[in-house]
Design an enzyme around this catalytic site. Structure first.
Site, PDB file in Angstrom:
ATOM      1  N   GLY A  12       2.606  -3.427   0.852  1.00 16.39           N
ATOM      2  CA  GLY A  12       1.390  -3.565   0.067  1.00 16.39           C
ATOM      3  C   GLY A  12       1.571  -3.614  -1.438  1.00 16.39           C
ATOM      4  N   SER A  13       2.708  -4.160  -1.916  1.00 13.22           N
ATOM      5  CA  SER A  13       2.866  -4.195  -3.376  1.00 13.22           C
ATOM      6  C   SER A  13       1.836  -5.114  -4.027  1.00 13.22           C
ATOM      7  CB  SER A  13       4.294  -4.581  -3.760  1.00 13.22           C
ATOM      8  OG  SER A  13       4.558  -5.935  -3.482  1.00 13.22           O
ATOM      9  N   HIS A 109       0.966 -16.778  -0.645  1.00 19.83           N
ATOM     10  CA  HIS A 109       2.078 -17.270   0.170  1.00 19.83           C
ATOM     11  C   HIS A 109       3.291 -17.470  -0.732  1.00 19.83           C
ATOM     12  CE1 HIS A 109       4.026 -19.230   3.534  1.00 19.83           C
ATOM     13  NE2 HIS A 109       4.415 -20.182   2.710  1.00 19.83           N
ATOM     14  N   THR A 141      -8.120 -21.533   5.179  1.00 17.58           N
ATOM     15  CA  THR A 141      -8.813 -22.408   6.114  1.00 17.58           C
ATOM     16  C   THR A 141      -8.125 -22.237   7.469  1.00 17.58           C
ATOM     17  OG1 THR A 141      -7.364 -24.244   5.507  1.00 17.58           O
ATOM     18  CG2 THR A 141      -9.455 -24.078   4.323  1.00 17.58           C
TER      19      THR A 141
HETATM   20  C1  GAR Z   1       4.653 -11.139  -0.141  1.00 22.01           C
HETATM   21  O1  GAR Z   1       5.824 -11.733  -0.619  1.00 22.01           O
HETATM   22  C2  GAR Z   1       3.694 -12.200   0.353  1.00 22.01           C
HETATM   23  O2  GAR Z   1       3.719 -13.376  -0.401  1.00 22.01           O
HETATM   24  C3  GAR Z   1       4.200 -12.441   1.736  1.00 22.01           C
HETATM   25  O3  GAR Z   1       4.536 -11.172   2.235  1.00 22.01           O
HETATM   26  C4  GAR Z   1       4.938 -10.332   1.146  1.00 22.01           C
HETATM   27  C5  GAR Z   1       4.150  -9.047   1.207  1.00 22.01           C
HETATM   28  O4  GAR Z   1       4.637  -8.128   0.277  1.00 22.01           O
HETATM   29  N1  GAR Z   1       3.211 -13.067   2.549  1.00 22.01           N
HETATM   30  C6  GAR Z   1       3.497 -13.937   3.519  1.00 22.01           C
HETATM   31  O5  GAR Z   1       4.621 -14.258   3.804  1.00 22.01           O
HETATM   32  C7  GAR Z   1       2.290 -14.474   4.244  1.00 22.01           C
HETATM   33  N2  GAR Z   1       2.674 -15.501   5.155  1.00 22.01           N
HETATM   34  P1  GAR Z   1       3.743  -6.867  -0.122  1.00 22.01           P
HETATM   35  O6  GAR Z   1       3.328  -6.166   1.176  1.00 22.01           O
HETATM   36  O7  GAR Z   1       4.700  -6.022  -0.920  1.00 22.01           O
HETATM   37  O8  GAR Z   1       2.581  -7.348  -0.915  1.00 22.01           O
END
Ligand code: GAR
Length: 198
Positions: A12-13, A109, A141
């Site tokens: 969840g950063s 993404h 979408t």
């Molecule tokens: C992030 O890099 C985000 O872009 C990616 O997961 C990570 C979550 O990090 N999302 C995807 O790959 C979606 N398909 P976080 O939990 O530290 O925010």
């Protein structure tokens, strides 16, 4: 004031950066952080910031995505969100969930869409020999990692980059981009935010 629900699956950063950004004259506030994984590390971090949390574990639903999505929708409903932000939410959402939120749900993404939808984005960028990589915030979408682009941040690919090293540099830019896009989006402005990082 717009109410924002943030959906996570992991640490969840990005969620933290979004929550931290929604203060003062920001046109939105975080009302709930939700996860498909009760063990997601971000849930405790959100609670520590004083945000309501909930988990709807997808596993008991097996292959019944519609039932999982109904349960998630019902769990979110009491918080009456205006906007949903997917922030590292790693379940594909079907049209049944996405359609009612058309124009009100965002995703981040880790690639320069339309390149590299799906997983392993950084490894694929390196394998392709790309000279730059980055991240995209877009409206959700029903098609995976599709939808109108609301912002992108670019970084150069450096000599010797590994997928992990590139991911770490892109993540720094994710933390700049998503709050900037959400602020603009919540004020009704869909002009794309374009950032350059290093
Ligand atoms: C992030 O890099 C985000 O872009 C990616 O997961 C990570 C979550 O990090 N999302 C995807 O790959 C979606 N398909 P976080 O939990 O530290 O925010």
């Amino acid at each position: 004031m717009k109410k924002v629900a943030i959906l996570i699956s992991g640490g969840g950063s990005n969620m933290i950066k979004l929550v931290e950004s929604m203060t003062g004259d920001h046109p939105a506030r975080a009302v709930v952080v939700a996860s498909n994984d009760p063990q997601a590390g971000g849930l405790q971090k959100a609670a520590a910031m004083g945000i309501a949390t909930l988990a709807v574990d997808h596993r008991p639903f097996g292959k019944d995505r519609a039932a999982f999505e109904d349960a998630l929708q019902q769990a979110l409903a009491p918080y009456q969100p205006d906007i949903i932000c997917l922030a590292g939410f790693m379940r594909v959402l079907t049209a049944g969930f996405v359609q009612p939120w058309a124009g009100r749900m965002l995703n981040i993404h880790p690639s320069l869409l339309p390149k590299y939808k799906g997983l392993h984005t950084h490894a694929r960028a390196l394998e392709a020999g790309d000279s730059e990589a980055g991240c995209t915030v877009h409206e959700v979408t029903p098609a995976l990692d599709d939808g109108p682009i609301l912002g992108q941040a670019r970084v150069p690919v450096l000599p010797g980059d590994t997928p992990d090293a590139l991911a770490a540099r892109v993540l720094v830019q994710e933390h700049r981009l998503y709050p900037a896009v959400l602020r603009r989006f919540a004020s009704g402005d869909r002009t794309p935010v374009l950032l350059q990082g290093d």
